[in-house]
Structures are given as C-alpha cells and as structure tokens.
Design an enzyme around this catalytic site. Structure first.
Site, PDB file in Angstrom:
ATOM      1  N   GLU A   1      -1.127   1.957   8.165  1.00  7.36           N
ATOM      2  CA  GLU A   1      -0.345   2.970   7.443  1.00  7.36           C
ATOM      3  C   GLU A   1      -0.246   2.478   6.017  1.00  7.36           C
ATOM      4  OE1 GLU A   1       1.999   4.321   5.368  1.00  7.36           O
ATOM      5  OE2 GLU A   1       3.785   4.450   6.634  1.00  7.36           O
TER       6      GLU A   1
ATOM      7  N   CYS B   1       6.650   5.977   1.364  1.00  9.99           N
ATOM      8  CA  CYS B   1       5.296   6.522   1.324  1.00  9.99           C
ATOM      9  C   CYS B   1       5.256   8.021   1.576  1.00  9.99           C
ATOM     10  CB  CYS B   1       4.395   5.783   2.304  1.00  9.99           C
ATOM     11  SG  CYS B   1       5.107   5.588   3.939  1.00  9.99           S
TER      12      CYS B   1
END
Length: 474
Positions: free
Chosen positions: A246, A280
C-alpha cells in the site's frame, strides 16, 4: 516511556546504534532507542518460524480468543496509547483517543470473527476414485513494515489479518514513530505464545533490509512510499517472496455543478486536512466543474482558514504538526514550487507556522492545472489543490491520469452520473458524496503505483493465506 522490543516472547533492548525519537510538536527529543542488531533480526525471524509450527495449526477459535484479548487490553489502555501517539506523532489527543483507538480495537475484533469464517472449498470428485479439497492455509513468517502517519492503526491492519490466518509476524514500525508499537509489544507478550509476535526497532537500511530479505520470511507487507515499495520488491525478488503493498495516493475529488456545495466544503475541510493531511486517502486533489468553481474556492478557502493548528493536548486543536522536520521541508518545498508557477493562487495558508514544532498552515491552492506537480505528486500534508474542469469525460480522464490509484470521490446529486463515473475511475475505492469513510468489513487497497493487496475485510484475510489443493485416492 517505551523502549524495549519483543523477540521470542521476551522484552529486550536493541543491541545496535541508538536513534532519537522526537516530539514533533516541540522538536524536542523524547528518548533514544537502540536499534536491533542483525543478529537480533535473525533471532526474531527464527523465533517466528519456530512458533509457526504450532501457531499455524491452532484452531480459528484459539486464534480469535487471542485477538479478542489483545483488543480488550488496547481498549483498556486506550488513554495511554492515545497519549503516546499524540506525543510521538503530534496528533491531537482527542482525535487519537476518540477516532483512532476505537477503530484499532474494531480491527482486531473484526479479524477475530473473520478467522472463524475463513474456509476452503467443499470436497468434490473431479477424477474417478479421488476426492479433492481446497485449503486456505497460512504462509508462515510475515515481515510487516508500518508507516509513521498512523503507527498503531497500521500495526493493527498488519498484525490482525496475519495472525488471524495463522501466520507469525515480525513487525518493524517506523523509526520515527515507534512508541505505540512498543507499548503493544508489552501487552501482547502475555497473550500470544512466544515468537508469534515480534516487534523490532530500527531504520530501513539497518533493520528493514535484513528483515525483508531473510530467507525464512515468506511474505512482506508494507504501507509506505512508492520508493520504499520499489526497494522492497527489488530487494526480495531473488527469494520470490509474496509482497503486499500500500504505497500512497493522490485522491481525486470530483465536484460536479449539481453537488451540495456546503457538504463538499464541510467534507474537504475535514477529509482533506485530517491528521494534518498525512493520509494516503486525503481529499487533496479537487476537480471542480466550472459552474461552481469560483463559489467552491471562495467557500472552501474561508472554511479552511478557520482550521486551528495548535498543541496536541489542546481540545480545540484540529491540526497538529507534521511528523518530522524533514517532512515539513518536503511539504514546504512542494507548495513553494506550486507558487512559483505563477498561475496557482494561494487562497489560504501556504507557509510554515512560526515557533517550535513542525507545523505547516492549512493550505488551499486554486488554479492548478492537470500537469502541475501539485496535482500529480503526493504532498502528504495539509495542502489541497483545486482545478476547474468542463465536462464528465474530461474529468474522468484527468482523474485517471495519475500514477496513483488508491482512493477517490464523486460529488453529485445525479445518481446515474455517480454510477457512471464511479465505474470508470481507476481507484481501489470510490466514495459518493462523502470521502475518507473506512470500515473493517470493506477492503482498502489500490491500483497502479498505489500498490496491490487489500487491508481489512475478508479479502485482506485471504491475502495472508495460500490456496492449496489436497487430493485423496480411495
């Protein structure tokens, strides 16, 4: 304050070089912690490998009970965890306690339940005289690398599914924000068998590389930057390890003319600047249709200007500092480069806060163009850009014209348009008329350079398993 690590069921001190851990709200050193040595990395991995022989064969019920106990002790120590997270990360204390701790507890409880629902396929005969079955089994030792923006939350996202599936874990939190992970080590020690959880401390080069490259590590899970992901994939390629990545994002927020402007303003004020924008999935790349562009910029600028930066222990603080001095400089440089284009206008913010600590003013930039760096590159700070667009086709193309593919949102009252646009966006998640909403039952993960693999949900649990075929002749 926490400084001991967890290796093979024992809390130990590192044998390597000492590294300072800072309070980003003041810039002061909180303490120094010794990194683990290469020998200690090896010992942790070997302890996990030895523990896997038994832990990998435990029943889902037994694993679930351990996870539930861990969830309970985190909840009981919620104030302690929140204070550590606040001091080490600069998060507003009330946000850490009220938002993050309950979500962390829920992750462990969800995977405790999910552990008991993970099944292979029922047996069947596909060759005369033979019965086949499909198993989902744990992999073995998982090396988990957690980031500095949500240290305890990301530790939970990595530990819970890996342990629920029957793996053993060696976790390395960021050397910038290790304190809550080390507190977790203290509490987990008496819940899980020795070696099932190991928690280390150190930098990527000195600890991360020997950990992820260890021959007994079967899987590496990273939440971090694209550069770190590229390095780990390259570093582990020769041993063909499974990787779970990720790697950040640059979320497009598509606002059509018919959107509820007040809802957009309220949403972006929260979802674009939560955790000082160090997220994010932050709502940081707004595309506003030209009919509402000027109104949105005006109203959003006024709203962002009311965000209060301040001391993490102040109940009225909405934004704390950035995580480190180096990151403050990166964010500042990105905004200065945007200002230097000549066509990007600073609506509010656009500068470092004066005084101690690593504070950057909540910033809104208008007039950004599709090819501008501020639109294309992740800033990871309290900085949101706004770009005008003409029509649906143009904005979908612009939104997808990005190396990232993690999160996105669409704001419109037209249900048909919401479905059309959502279906075409190349992002792991698309929200409609909201942003930033996460639940344990739903998968979180990206496409393109945002990585691959899922966190949370049953899909996340499956990522920590291997599919095996067993055939019995009779």
């Amino acid at each position: 304050m926490q400084h001991k690590l967890l290796i093979n069921g024992e809390r130990v001190s590192g044998e390597g070089e000492k590294q300072p851990v800072y309070n980003p709200a003041t810039g002061d050193v909180l303490l120094e912690i010794a990194e683990v040595s290469a020998e200690q990395v090896d010992a942790a991995v070997r302890a996990a490998d030895a523990a896997f022989a038994e832990w990998g064969q435990t029943t889902p019920k037994a694993r679930a009970e351990c996870l539930l106990k861990l969830a309970d002790v985190i909840e009981e120590n919620g104030q302690v965890f929140a204070e550590l997270e606040s001091r080490n990360c600069g998060k507003p204390l009330h946000s850490a306690f009220n938002d993050e701790i309950p979500a962390i507890v829920d992750v462990f409880r969800f995977f405790a339940g999910a552990a008991r629902c993970l099944n292979g396929l029922a047996a069947g005969e596909y060759l005369e005289g033979h019965t086949s079955m499909i198993r989902r089994d744990p992999l073995g030792v998982v090396a988990s690398i957690a980031p500095w923006n949500y240290p305890l939350m990301m530790a939970a996202w990595k530990l819970a599914p890996a342990l629920a599936a029957g793996n053993c874990v060696v976790l390395k939190p960021s050397e910038i924000t290790p304190l809550t992970a080390l507190k977790l080590a203290e509490l987990a020690k008496d819940i899980f068998p020795a070696g099932v959880i190991n928690i280390l401390f150190g930098r990527g080069k000195t600890v991360g590389d020997p950990l992820t490259g260890h021959p007994k590590v079967r899987m590496v899970s990273l939440t971090g930057s694209i550069a770190t992901g590229e390095h780990i994939i390259s570093h582990t390629a020769s041993s063909i390890k499974r990787t779970h990545m990720e790697l950040g994002g640059k979320a497009p927020v598509i606002v059509f003319d018919d959107a509820d402007i007040e809802a957009v303003v309220e949403g972006v004020r929260t979802f674009g600047y939560y955790n000082a924008g160090q997220d994010c999935t932050a709502a940081c790349r707004i595309y506003a249709q030209k009919g509402i562009y000027d109104t949105l910029v005006e109203k959003l600028g006024a709203a962002v200007a009311t965000l209060k930066s301040g001391a993490p222990d102040d109940e009225s603080t909405e934004l704390g500092p950035l995580s480190s001095l180096a990151h403050l400089e990166r964010v500042s440089k990105a905004v200065e480069e945007a200002k230097a284009t000549g066509h990007i206008k600073v609506i509010t913010g656009g500068e470092k806060r004066k005084g101690n600590g690593y504070y950057y003013a909540p910033t809104l930039l208008a007039g950004a163009l599709q090819d501008d760096a501020i639109v294309q590159k992740e800033v990871f700070g309290p900085v949101v850009s706004v770009t005008p667009f003409d029509n649906e086709e143009q904005v979908v193309n612009w939104a997808n014209d990005s190396q990232y593919g993690l999160a996105s949102s669409v704001w419109t009252k037209d249900v048909g348009r919401a479905h059309r646009v959502s279906a075409r966006l190349q992002y792991g998640c698309t929200w409609v008329n909201t942003h930033f909403m996460l639940v344990s039952e739903m998968p979180h993960g990206g496409q393109k350079l945002s990585g691959y693999g899922k966190d949370m949900s049953l899909y996340g649990l499956e990522d920590y398993t291997v599919v095996r075929h067993v055939m019995v002749k009779h």
